[in-house]
Design an enzyme around this catalytic site. Structure first.
Site, short mmCIF file in Angstrom:
data_model
loop_
_atom_site.label_atom_id
_atom_site.label_comp_id
_atom_site.label_asym_id
_atom_site.label_seq_id
_atom_site.Cartn_x
_atom_site.Cartn_y
_atom_site.Cartn_z
N LYS A 71 0.81 -1.22 0.00
CA LYS A 71 0.00 0.00 0.00
C LYS A 71 0.84 1.26 0.00
CE LYS A 71 -4.15 -1.76 2.28
NZ LYS A 71 -5.11 -1.55 1.21
N THR A 91 -3.62 1.22 -2.57
CA THR A 91 -4.17 2.54 -2.86
C THR A 91 -3.54 3.59 -1.96
OG1 THR A 91 -6.27 1.64 -3.61
CG2 THR A 91 -6.32 3.91 -2.84
N ASN A 116 -11.73 -8.49 3.55
CA ASN A 116 -11.05 -7.34 4.16
C ASN A 116 -11.94 -6.11 4.13
OD1 ASN A 116 -9.77 -4.85 2.56
ND2 ASN A 116 -10.05 -6.53 1.11
N ARG A 117 -11.79 -5.32 5.18
CA ARG A 117 -12.43 -3.99 5.18
C ARG A 117 -11.41 -2.98 5.69
NH1 ARG A 117 -15.60 -6.94 8.99
NH2 ARG A 117 -14.90 -6.55 11.13
N GLY A 119 -10.13 -0.22 4.33
CA GLY A 119 -10.52 1.19 4.23
C GLY A 119 -9.37 2.13 3.96
N PHE A 120 -8.45 1.70 3.10
CA PHE A 120 -7.32 2.54 2.64
C PHE A 120 -6.43 3.08 3.75
CE2 PHE A 120 -9.97 4.23 -1.24
CZ PHE A 120 -9.91 2.98 -1.83
N SER A 180 -13.49 0.25 -4.25
CA SER A 180 -13.30 -0.40 -2.96
C SER A 180 -14.63 -0.37 -2.21
CB SER A 180 -12.25 0.34 -2.14
OG SER A 180 -12.33 -0.11 -0.79
N ASN A 182 -14.91 -0.54 0.90
CA ASN A 182 -14.65 -0.21 2.31
C ASN A 182 -14.54 1.27 2.63
OD1 ASN A 182 -14.57 -3.00 2.98
ND2 ASN A 182 -12.58 -3.09 1.98
N THR A 183 -14.74 2.11 1.64
CA THR A 183 -14.82 3.56 1.87
C THR A 183 -16.25 3.94 1.52
OG1 THR A 183 -12.50 3.93 1.38
CG2 THR A 183 -13.95 5.83 1.13
N LYS A 222 -10.38 1.14 -12.06
CA LYS A 222 -10.63 -0.17 -11.44
C LYS A 222 -12.08 -0.26 -10.97
CE LYS A 222 -8.77 -3.45 -8.09
NZ LYS A 222 -7.61 -3.80 -7.28
N ASN A 251 -12.29 -5.43 -8.48
CA ASN A 251 -11.97 -5.34 -7.06
C ASN A 251 -12.65 -6.50 -6.32
OD1 ASN A 251 -11.17 -4.15 -4.53
ND2 ASN A 251 -11.19 -2.16 -5.54
N GLY A 273 -10.19 -13.82 -3.74
CA GLY A 273 -9.72 -15.19 -3.83
C GLY A 273 -10.68 -16.06 -4.62
N GLY A 302 -9.35 -13.98 -7.98
CA GLY A 302 -9.32 -15.44 -7.80
C GLY A 302 -8.35 -16.19 -8.69
N TYR A 323 -3.62 -11.13 -5.89
CA TYR A 323 -3.32 -10.73 -4.52
C TYR A 323 -3.47 -11.94 -3.60
CZ TYR A 323 -3.45 -8.08 -0.10
OH TYR A 323 -3.18 -7.61 1.17
#
Ligand SMILES: Cc1cc2nc3c(=O)[nH]c(=O)nc-3n(C[C@H](O)[C@H](O)[C@H](O)COP(=O)(O)O)c2cc1C
Length: 368
Positions: A71, A91, A116-117, A119-120, A180, A182-183, A222, A251, A273, A302, A323
């Protein structure tokens, strides 16, 4: 060695600590004399050469590291030396921020997945750039940019422009993350008018930067996998109209395909995944149907092995990123996928990956 020794050790730790440990150890390892040679010799060794040209850039191979692991751009060189054809760092947000409260990262081992969360969490663009400057990288580096959590959506454009201006001299391409989960409300930026406003502003900035710096840095957008067919068509229209250089699909997902019965499925955040694989490939296939090769697609979601990568390429991806498979398969994952692809290309009687993929695509897309 990774699967039998290092992974069991790594999985003893809390998930986020484990990911940070990888990055920290890599950073420290690179202070040792000869580290680079050792990494190339041990892991990047015998990486097949499957060069591909995308966005006007020549990638030594089509397997890149997806955004989110490095990151803060502290270990880019190590990932390149492992044999990745490209590393997408970030990010990165304009200002430093800590991200969401912990715990915010979960492993679903049997499903070979992660939720995951984050959140940058980001050191902010100033330190990010300093981290990159300190290193000679010798490989392709994409920089993934986002907005700060506290920036209202109406002012998001300003955040993206600030980040873009700061990273422009250091990026081989810039990835605009509007996907994302998570934001809060970030993904609203993928929709029609909001996306168009953002793309116009970024394209104008790209033109301006190209003039002043005499250097064109491609822009990629993205996108999320959680969008319907109309949204995919709208994105395809906009990226074509505004001459965006690539689309990164996808994403992580807020859906829980195939893992609904798992306890951890109830955790909020993006799933990545294996359970994401089909969903992201379908987005790529639909996107390609609209784009028809006019705008390249970077396929992610994945991918663990050469068969997964090939499937996404035949669906329409020109490059691949991973990833989650890096966490489960370890640092040799890129090399293994590349060697598998190389065998596939040879078996099909080609010398170039792009020729082999084009041939396979014609068959598949004609059948549909
Ligand atoms: C822990 C974690 C953090 C991530 N952080 C980011 C990020 O900061 N920016 C981004 O664009 N994608 C991020 N992603 C998404 C990945 O780049 C990728 O799109 C997604 O995980 C699907 O690929 P995979 O199945 O190979 O993991 C993150 C993924 C994970 C697992």
């Amino acid at each position: 060695m990774y699967r039998n020794l290092l992974r069991p050790l790594l999985f003893l730790f809390d998930e986020e600590f484990g990911h940070k440990l990888i990055i920290t150890l890599l950073r420290l390892f690179y202070f040792l004399p000869g580290a680079r040679l050792l990494m190339r010799g041990l892991i990047g060794r015998r990486s097949a050469q499957l060069p591909v040209e995308v966005m006007g850039l020549r990638f030594p191979n089509p397997i890149g590291l997806a955004a989110g692991l490095d990151k803060d751009a502290t270990s880019v060189r190590a990932f390149i030396d492992m044999g990745f054809g490209c590393v997408e760092a970030g990010t990165v947000t304009p200002e430093p921020q800590t991200g969401n409260p912990s715990k915010r990262l979960y492993r679903l081992k049997d499903q070979r997945a992660i939720i995951n969360r984050m959140g940058f969490p980001s050191v902010g663009v100033k330190r990010f750039v300093r981290n990159l400057q300190r290193r000679t990288i010798g490989g392709i580096v994409g920089i993934n940019i986002g907005k700060n959590r506290t920036t209202p959506l109406k002012q998001a454009k300003k955040d993206y422009l600030t980040a873009m201006r700061a990273v422009y001299p250091y990026a081989d391409y810039i990835a605009v993350n509007v996907s994302s989960p998570n934001t809060p409300h970030l993904r609203d930026l993928q929709k029609g008018a909001a996306l168009e406003t953002l793309l116009v502003a970024l394209k104008d900035e790209q033109i301006m930067q190209t003039k002043t710096r005499r250097h064109y840095v491609p822009l990629a957008v993205k996108i999320a996998p959680d969008i319907d067919d109309d949204a995919i068509a709208a994105i395809a229209t906009l990226v074509t109209k505004h001459k965006i250089d690539a689309v990164i699909a996808t994403n992580s997902t807020v859906q829980r395909p195939g893992i609904e019965d798992q306890l951890l499925a109830a955790e909020g955040g993006g799933l990545s995944g294996q359970p994401l694989k089909t969903l992201s490939t379908e987005v790529i296939r639909k996107l390609y149907h609209h784009l028809k090769g006019q705008v390249p697609i970077i396929g992610v979601g994945g991918v663990e092995n050469a068969a997964d990568a090939w499937e996404k390429m035949v669906a329409g991806a020109d490059l691949i990123q991973v990833y989650t498979a890096f966490i489960y398969e370890g640092p040799a994952v890129a090399r293994r996928i590349i060697r598998g692809l190389e065998r596939q290309v040879r078996a099909a009687g080609f010398t170039s990956l792009q020729e082999a993929v084009n041939k396979a695509r014609t068959g598949v897309h004609l059948m549909r």
